[in-house]
Scaffold this motif. Structure first.
Motif, short mmCIF file in Angstrom:
data_model
loop_
_atom_site.label_atom_id
_atom_site.label_comp_id
_atom_site.label_asym_id
_atom_site.label_seq_id
_atom_site.Cartn_x
_atom_site.Cartn_y
_atom_site.Cartn_z
N UNK A 16 8.72 -10.33 -3.68
CA UNK A 16 8.37 -10.26 -2.27
C UNK A 16 7.17 -9.34 -2.15
N UNK A 17 6.54 -9.33 -0.99
CA UNK A 17 5.33 -8.52 -0.79
C UNK A 17 5.42 -7.76 0.52
N UNK A 18 4.63 -6.68 0.59
CA UNK A 18 4.56 -5.84 1.79
C UNK A 18 3.14 -5.83 2.34
N UNK A 19 3.05 -5.84 3.64
CA UNK A 19 1.82 -5.51 4.37
C UNK A 19 2.17 -4.24 5.14
N UNK A 20 1.44 -3.17 4.90
CA UNK A 20 1.77 -1.89 5.52
C UNK A 20 0.67 -1.51 6.49
N UNK A 21 1.06 -1.27 7.75
CA UNK A 21 0.13 -0.89 8.80
C UNK A 21 0.41 0.55 9.22
N UNK A 22 -0.46 1.45 8.84
CA UNK A 22 -0.32 2.85 9.21
C UNK A 22 -1.36 3.30 10.22
N UNK A 23 -1.99 2.35 10.91
CA UNK A 23 -3.08 2.70 11.83
C UNK A 23 -2.62 3.53 13.02
N UNK A 24 -1.35 3.46 13.40
CA UNK A 24 -0.86 4.23 14.55
C UNK A 24 -0.54 5.68 14.21
N UNK A 25 -0.42 6.00 12.93
CA UNK A 25 -0.03 7.35 12.51
C UNK A 25 -1.21 8.30 12.73
N UNK A 26 -0.98 9.32 13.54
CA UNK A 26 -2.06 10.26 13.86
C UNK A 26 -1.87 11.62 13.19
N UNK A 27 -0.61 11.96 12.85
CA UNK A 27 -0.36 13.22 12.15
C UNK A 27 1.03 13.11 11.51
N UNK A 28 1.23 13.92 10.45
CA UNK A 28 2.53 13.94 9.80
C UNK A 28 2.62 15.15 8.88
N UNK A 29 3.85 15.57 8.64
CA UNK A 29 4.09 16.67 7.72
C UNK A 29 4.08 16.12 6.29
N UNK A 30 4.09 17.00 5.31
CA UNK A 30 4.10 16.55 3.92
C UNK A 30 5.38 15.77 3.61
#
Length: 76
Positions: free
Chosen positions: A47-61
């Protein structure tokens, strides 16, 4: 084959899209990782993934580490 999580949808047979929300709480990311771990434990084949992280503006480690678990990983 299905991943039971609101951030994931199957766009075609065995091709999944993951769209991360802007700034989810750690508990929501843990729920996502748990859903993916269940999926991998119950799924055979390719199976395959398409990952969309465009909405992520900040995050911790720790959140960045959880996000990297698209393919499944163990969190301590």
């Amino acid at each position: 084959m299905r991943i039971d999580h609101p951030w994931v949808r199957e766009v075609e047979d065995r091709i999944f899209e993951l769209a991360f929300p802007e700034n989810p709480a750690d508990e929501l990311l843990h729920a996502y990782v748990a859903a993916v771990e269940t999926f991998y434990a119950e799924t055979d084949g390719d199976f395959a993934w398409i990952v969309d992280g465009t909405n992520v503006t900040r995050s911790s480690s720790s959140q960045r580490r959880m996000r990297s678990c698209v393919g499944g990983c163990v969190l301590n």
